[in-house]
Design an enzyme around this catalytic site. Structure first.
Site, PDB file in Angstrom:
ATOM      1  N   THR A  16      75.128  39.395  29.245  1.00  0.00           N
ATOM      2  CA  THR A  16      76.551  39.738  29.152  1.00  0.00           C
ATOM      3  C   THR A  16      76.784  40.871  28.161  1.00  0.00           C
ATOM      4  O   THR A  16      76.109  40.979  27.143  1.00  0.00           O
ATOM      5  CB  THR A  16      77.367  38.509  28.710  1.00  0.00           C
ATOM      6  N   GLU A 158      81.419  24.304  32.069  1.00  0.00           N
ATOM      7  CA  GLU A 158      81.882  24.198  30.685  1.00  0.00           C
ATOM      8  C   GLU A 158      82.729  22.951  30.433  1.00  0.00           C
ATOM      9  O   GLU A 158      83.402  22.857  29.404  1.00  0.00           O
ATOM     10  CB  GLU A 158      82.689  25.452  30.314  1.00  0.00           C
ATOM     11  N   ASP A 192      81.748  25.563  25.076  1.00  0.00           N
ATOM     12  CA  ASP A 192      82.989  24.976  25.587  1.00  0.00           C
ATOM     13  C   ASP A 192      82.763  23.572  26.136  1.00  0.00           C
ATOM     14  O   ASP A 192      83.669  22.732  26.097  1.00  0.00           O
ATOM     15  CB  ASP A 192      83.595  25.885  26.655  1.00  0.00           C
ATOM     16  N   LEU A 259      71.543  37.491  25.179  1.00  0.00           N
ATOM     17  CA  LEU A 259      72.603  38.120  24.405  1.00  0.00           C
ATOM     18  C   LEU A 259      72.251  39.529  23.955  1.00  0.00           C
ATOM     19  O   LEU A 259      73.155  40.300  23.579  1.00  0.00           O
ATOM     20  CB  LEU A 259      72.944  37.268  23.178  1.00  0.00           C
ATOM     21  N   ASP A 388      45.528  19.448  47.347  1.00  0.00           N
ATOM     22  CA  ASP A 388      45.962  19.237  48.723  1.00  0.00           C
ATOM     23  C   ASP A 388      47.187  20.109  48.959  1.00  0.00           C
ATOM     24  O   ASP A 388      47.528  20.967  48.125  1.00  0.00           O
ATOM     25  CB  ASP A 388      46.247  17.761  49.002  1.00  0.00           C
TER      26      ASP A 388
END
Length: 433
Positions: A16, A158, A192, A259, A388
């Protein structure tokens, strides 16, 4: 496993950036810089963040910045672009603002929407709230001449409501009354979520919420979506970030919020198979990586010792000392050691099993051996593991991840070839097809 509905099968990094910074000559400088990241510094999913990372007074300008920067740099950006808009399950006004901002971006004559893969919707509530967001997406697509369902919708978990909503999604998705098949990422928002749960810890730090991460991973898997862990705020704690990612990967959550570009690099590399294999020794519950010296795996610590005696061997682990014969020591060391396979090791095993399967054999034994040196005493160990079809499919997960990365991130080809060698990369791209 439910089939994915989007081009990306794996997302390692969710990065972000604030869309507008108050008091700066260029308020878009952070997203302008992020849009030009390449290689391992560039995320799989870049999120110009017009919600928490951007001040409320700057969000209208943030939308303008998204349009400007994405229209200029979006075509060259190597990952997907999913701006985060404002939304809240309890606020019609906030939901309407988010809708208006998405519509402004999609209808811009700059063509920015051509480079945007979807939008991220935070603070969702119960399943009806998810359907409200989906309906706004459908309206935007129709208003702007886009194909219905072409904009992916990612949600941030959230609240308890949104966590429970994941369990109801299978009953809603696919109905003619919605386009919820557009769902892409389920992202945990632990800050949150902690507030919504009214949780407290003695230090004031966030709870780790392993149950939330498990539920998000399960919900994403059940609905053909991808799970992403929330942000790791201590950006200098690289070891802690790695520990968190390792825990997540054991839950099937291979992606994490990043971040900084530095965290992006760590998170891009973390789920990839290692370049070289390594042996681990369990020392009082701690996994210690052994040093490889001329084909011998060496432990140089003081918490484990091994000495050869007239009657066999004396093995000390911590405060526990045992006298063992050769067979007993072999069994004990097998319990204490484990091997982390390299990319080359995994590809070798898969190729061997594919050849055996083609020859009509349904299962084969794979041998793993090593010479250990503990306290100056050397001892050979070996074990057979049966392979397998189920074992083969489990081993395919890291290879599928690598194949997805290599196909979707050509800007990382040079780094991947340098990491593994071109020959290993070529073989990895061919197994399992």
């Amino acid at each position: 496993m439910t089939e994915r509905r989007h081009e990306r099968e794996f997302v390692r990094t969710f990065f972000t950036s604030p869309t507008a910074i108050e008091g700066e000559e260029d308020s878009a400088k952070m997203i302008r810089r992020a849009a030009q990241l390449r290689g391992m510094q560039a995320p799989d999913v870049w999120v110009p963040d017009n919600e928490d990372a951007t001040a409320p007074s700057m969000r209208d300008e943030g939308v303008e910045n998204i349009i400007e920067v994405v229209s200029e740099h979006g075509a060259e950006f190597p990952g997907e672009i999913h701006p985060r808009m404002v939304w809240h399950r309890d606020s019609p006004a906030t939901r309407y603002q988010g809708f208006q901002h998405m519509l402004e971006i999609a209808s811009s004559d700059t063509g920015a929407i051509e480079h945007i893969d979807g939008f991220v919707i935070p603070e969702v509530g119960d399943i009806d709230d998810w359907k409200k967001a989906d309906e706004f997406f459908t309206i935007i697509e129709n208003e702007c001449g886009l194909e219905e369902g072409s904009l992916a919708m990612s949600v941030i978990i959230e609240s308890g409501e949104s966590e429970l909503a994941m369990g109801k999604l299978r009953d809603e998705m696919g109905k003619a009354t919605n386009n919820l098949e557009r769902l892409f990422l389920f992202v945990d928002g632990e800050v949150d979520y902690t507030k919504d749960m009214r949780a407290m810890t003695p230090t004031g730090e966030l709870p780790s919420w392993p149950e939330l991460r498990h539920n998000t991973s399960r919900g994403a898997s059940a609905n053909g979506c991808i799970a992403i862990d929330g942000p790791y705020d201590d950006i200098r704690d690289v070891e802690g970030y790695h520990e968190r990612m390792t825990e997540n990967q054991a839950k099937g959550m291979l992606g994490i919020w990043s971040l900084t570009p530095g965290q992006v690099v760590e998170a891009n590399q973390s789920p990839l198979p290692p370049k070289t294999g390594s042996w681990l020794l369990d020392v009082d519950g701690e996994q210690v990586e052994l040093d490889s010296e001329d084909g011998v795996e060496v432990y140089d610590g003081d918490r484990v010792s091994l000495e050869e005696t007239d009657g066999g061997y004396e093995l000390r682990v911590g405060n526990d000392t045992r006298t063992l014969d050769e067979d007993e020591l072999h069994e004990e060391l097998l319990k204490l050691t484990s091997y982390v396979p390299s990319m080359d090791d995994i590809v070798d095993s898969m190729e061997e099993f594919e050849a055996a399967k083609e020859a009509g054999r349904g299962a084969i034994a794979m041998e793993r051996s090593a010479t250990l040196r503990i306290g100056g005493t050397e001892f050979d160990i070996s074990t057979d593991r049966m392979w397998d079809e189920a074992t083969y499919q489990a081993a395919m997960t890291p290879i599928s991840l690598f194949q997805d990365v290599y196909e979707n991130r050509p800007d990382q080809h040079d780094e991947l070839n340098e990491r593994y060698g071109a020959g290993v990369v070529e073989r990895a791209m061919e197994v399992g097809l």
